[in-house]
Design a protein around this motif. Sequence first.
Motif, PDB file in Angstrom:
ATOM      1  N   LEU A  13       0.842  -1.208   0.000  1.00  0.00           N
ATOM      2  CA  LEU A  13       0.000   0.000   0.000  1.00  0.00           C
ATOM      3  C   LEU A  13       0.878   1.260   0.000  1.00  0.00           C
ATOM      4  O   LEU A  13       2.082   1.195   0.216  1.00  0.00           O
ATOM      5  N   GLY A  14       0.218   2.409  -0.210  1.00  0.00           N
ATOM      6  CA  GLY A  14       0.895   3.711  -0.126  1.00  0.00           C
ATOM      7  C   GLY A  14       1.008   4.417  -1.470  1.00  0.00           C
ATOM      8  O   GLY A  14       1.583   5.502  -1.548  1.00  0.00           O
ATOM      9  N   LEU A  15       0.456   3.823  -2.541  1.00  0.00           N
ATOM     10  CA  LEU A  15       0.641   4.403  -3.879  1.00  0.00           C
ATOM     11  C   LEU A  15      -0.004   5.782  -4.007  1.00  0.00           C
ATOM     12  O   LEU A  15       0.554   6.668  -4.662  1.00  0.00           O
ATOM     13  N   GLY A  16      -1.158   6.001  -3.382  1.00  0.00           N
ATOM     14  CA  GLY A  16      -1.812   7.313  -3.452  1.00  0.00           C
ATOM     15  C   GLY A  16      -1.000   8.364  -2.717  1.00  0.00           C
ATOM     16  O   GLY A  16      -0.815   9.490  -3.209  1.00  0.00           O
ATOM     17  N   ILE A  17      -0.500   7.989  -1.543  1.00  0.00           N
ATOM     18  CA  ILE A  17       0.296   8.915  -0.732  1.00  0.00           C
ATOM     19  C   ILE A  17       1.609   9.249  -1.453  1.00  0.00           C
ATOM     20  O   ILE A  17       2.010  10.407  -1.557  1.00  0.00           O
ATOM     21  N   ILE A  18       2.277   8.233  -2.008  1.00  0.00           N
ATOM     22  CA  ILE A  18       3.550   8.472  -2.712  1.00  0.00           C
ATOM     23  C   ILE A  18       3.335   9.319  -3.967  1.00  0.00           C
ATOM     24  O   ILE A  18       4.110  10.244  -4.235  1.00  0.00           O
ATOM     25  N   THR A  19       2.280   9.029  -4.755  1.00  0.00           N
ATOM     26  CA  THR A  19       2.086   9.830  -5.979  1.00  0.00           C
ATOM     27  C   THR A  19       1.727  11.277  -5.625  1.00  0.00           C
ATOM     28  O   THR A  19       2.112  12.205  -6.356  1.00  0.00           O
ATOM     29  N   THR A  20       1.034  11.486  -4.504  1.00  0.00           N
ATOM     30  CA  THR A  20       0.789  12.865  -4.044  1.00  0.00           C
ATOM     31  C   THR A  20       2.105  13.514  -3.640  1.00  0.00           C
ATOM     32  O   THR A  20       2.353  14.692  -3.958  1.00  0.00           O
ATOM     33  N   GLY A  21       2.977  12.763  -2.989  1.00  0.00           N
ATOM     34  CA  GLY A  21       4.312  13.260  -2.634  1.00  0.00           C
ATOM     35  C   GLY A  21       5.138  13.604  -3.868  1.00  0.00           C
ATOM     36  O   GLY A  21       5.888  14.583  -3.873  1.00  0.00           O
ATOM     37  N   CYS A  61      -6.661   3.192   4.260  1.00  0.00           N
ATOM     38  CA  CYS A  61      -7.722   3.756   3.406  1.00  0.00           C
ATOM     39  C   CYS A  61      -7.149   4.423   2.156  1.00  0.00           C
ATOM     40  O   CYS A  61      -7.903   5.010   1.372  1.00  0.00           O
ATOM     41  N   ASP A  62      -5.823   4.369   1.964  1.00  0.00           N
ATOM     42  CA  ASP A  62      -5.188   5.126   0.884  1.00  0.00           C
ATOM     43  C   ASP A  62      -5.686   4.676  -0.496  1.00  0.00           C
ATOM     44  O   ASP A  62      -5.655   3.487  -0.822  1.00  0.00           O
ATOM     45  N   ALA A  63      -6.130   5.653  -1.293  1.00  0.00           N
ATOM     46  CA  ALA A  63      -6.619   5.389  -2.657  1.00  0.00           C
ATOM     47  C   ALA A  63      -5.451   4.930  -3.526  1.00  0.00           C
ATOM     48  O   ALA A  63      -4.485   5.666  -3.701  1.00  0.00           O
ATOM     49  N   GLN A  64      -5.531   3.719  -4.042  1.00  0.00           N
ATOM     50  CA  GLN A  64      -4.447   3.161  -4.853  1.00  0.00           C
ATOM     51  C   GLN A  64      -4.745   3.297  -6.341  1.00  0.00           C
ATOM     52  O   GLN A  64      -5.912   3.284  -6.745  1.00  0.00           O
ATOM     53  N   THR A  65      -3.685   3.412  -7.142  1.00  0.00           N
ATOM     54  CA  THR A  65      -3.789   3.269  -8.591  1.00  0.00           C
ATOM     55  C   THR A  65      -3.013   2.022  -8.965  1.00  0.00           C
ATOM     56  O   THR A  65      -1.858   1.877  -8.562  1.00  0.00           O
ATOM     57  N   SER A  66      -3.674   1.117  -9.714  1.00  0.00           N
ATOM     58  CA  SER A  66      -3.012  -0.121 -10.109  1.00  0.00           C
ATOM     59  C   SER A  66      -2.441  -0.857  -8.894  1.00  0.00           C
ATOM     60  O   SER A  66      -1.302  -1.313  -8.902  1.00  0.00           O
ATOM     61  N   GLY A  67      -3.255  -0.960  -7.828  1.00  0.00           N
ATOM     62  CA  GLY A  67      -2.853  -1.678  -6.622  1.00  0.00           C
ATOM     63  C   GLY A  67      -2.936  -3.188  -6.807  1.00  0.00           C
ATOM     64  O   GLY A  67      -3.192  -3.687  -7.910  1.00  0.00           O
ATOM     65  N   GLY A  68      -2.711  -3.905  -5.720  1.00  0.00           N
ATOM     66  CA  GLY A  68      -2.662  -5.362  -5.780  1.00  0.00           C
ATOM     67  C   GLY A  68      -4.030  -6.009  -5.725  1.00  0.00           C
ATOM     68  O   GLY A  68      -5.061  -5.337  -5.791  1.00  0.00           O
ATOM     69  N   VAL A  69      -4.029  -7.337  -5.618  1.00  0.00           N
ATOM     70  CA  VAL A  69      -5.266  -8.108  -5.503  1.00  0.00           C
ATOM     71  C   VAL A  69      -5.417  -8.548  -4.047  1.00  0.00           C
ATOM     72  O   VAL A  69      -4.439  -8.960  -3.411  1.00  0.00           O
TER      73      VAL A  69
END
Length: 309
Positions: free
Chosen positions: A139-147, A259-267
């Motif tokens: 997890l963390g893709l939404g937070i990292i892309t915002t960063g 709760c982080d919104a992911q893009t192309s996250g896992g299954v």
Amino acid sequence: MLIGVATSDDVGVYVLNEEMALVLTTDFFTPIVDDPYAFGQIAVANALSDLYAKGVEPLVALNLVGFPAKRLPLRLLSEILRGGSDKAREAGVVILGGHTVDDLEPKYGLAVLGLARPAEIIPNSGARPGDHLILTKPLGLGIITTGIKRERVSPEIEAEAIRVMTTLNRAAARAMRQIGVHAATDVTGYGLLGHLRNLLVASGVSATIWLSRVPVLTGTWELVAERIVPGGTLANHAYLAPFVDWAPDVSEDAQLVLCDAQTSGGVLIAVASERTEALCEALRENGALAASVIGEITAGAEGRVRVLP
Ligand code: CO
Ligand code: CO
């Protein structure tokens, strides 16, 4: 129709006969990274993910493109499409054509078709008490892309996030077909807990998540501590509040990551506990980025999630 909107499933399924069903999905969005080639790859990996989450191999697709041709150079568009077509080729998907419209912002994604035996399509609705929950990407893709947008992320962390987002969920699809699982969904805009909740409601069960077992991308905790968090993540957290019982020592930072919104996250997979080991081994053998046992299905009130440290 076999499954679809009623169970918040990721795909629409149209049954042709006992042997064959059409499985359809679509997804497209605006750029989340600056590199147009990487954006094209991410958009395609993300669009194919809804089929992979159901254990289905995508077959053919159409490009869906919006582009401000008067405002941006056309070579950006050709880089986006090159990234998309390279990723589709890796997946063995043939892009048959598509449609482009003039738009204020670039947008890219696919409409995707796969074929499957109706009985083999993995639903949202099959999770049973005692099942383990497995997650196949951190997890963390939404937070990292915002960063990344706010220029607060090192090149190494950005590269790792792009590597995760461009990784196909094909490994999960193959492992699930090899081992047999009860339910699965991919983790995208509603975050881990939002997509988990959809699966729980469809299955009529509840779940416990073990925070310390959840894989999280390097750099995420530092950003969330400074509240560098996308709006969608905050909205997910507020929306899910009535359905989640947070243990007292689960911090607000951790709540936002879950709760982080992911893009192309896992299954996210629900599997009978006696098959957990075999599934994790098959995930690793097929090249999944993670094979983490993050919780279990319980028999409590439908749709409720308990989060323990
Ligand atoms: Co999905
Ligand atoms: Co989708």
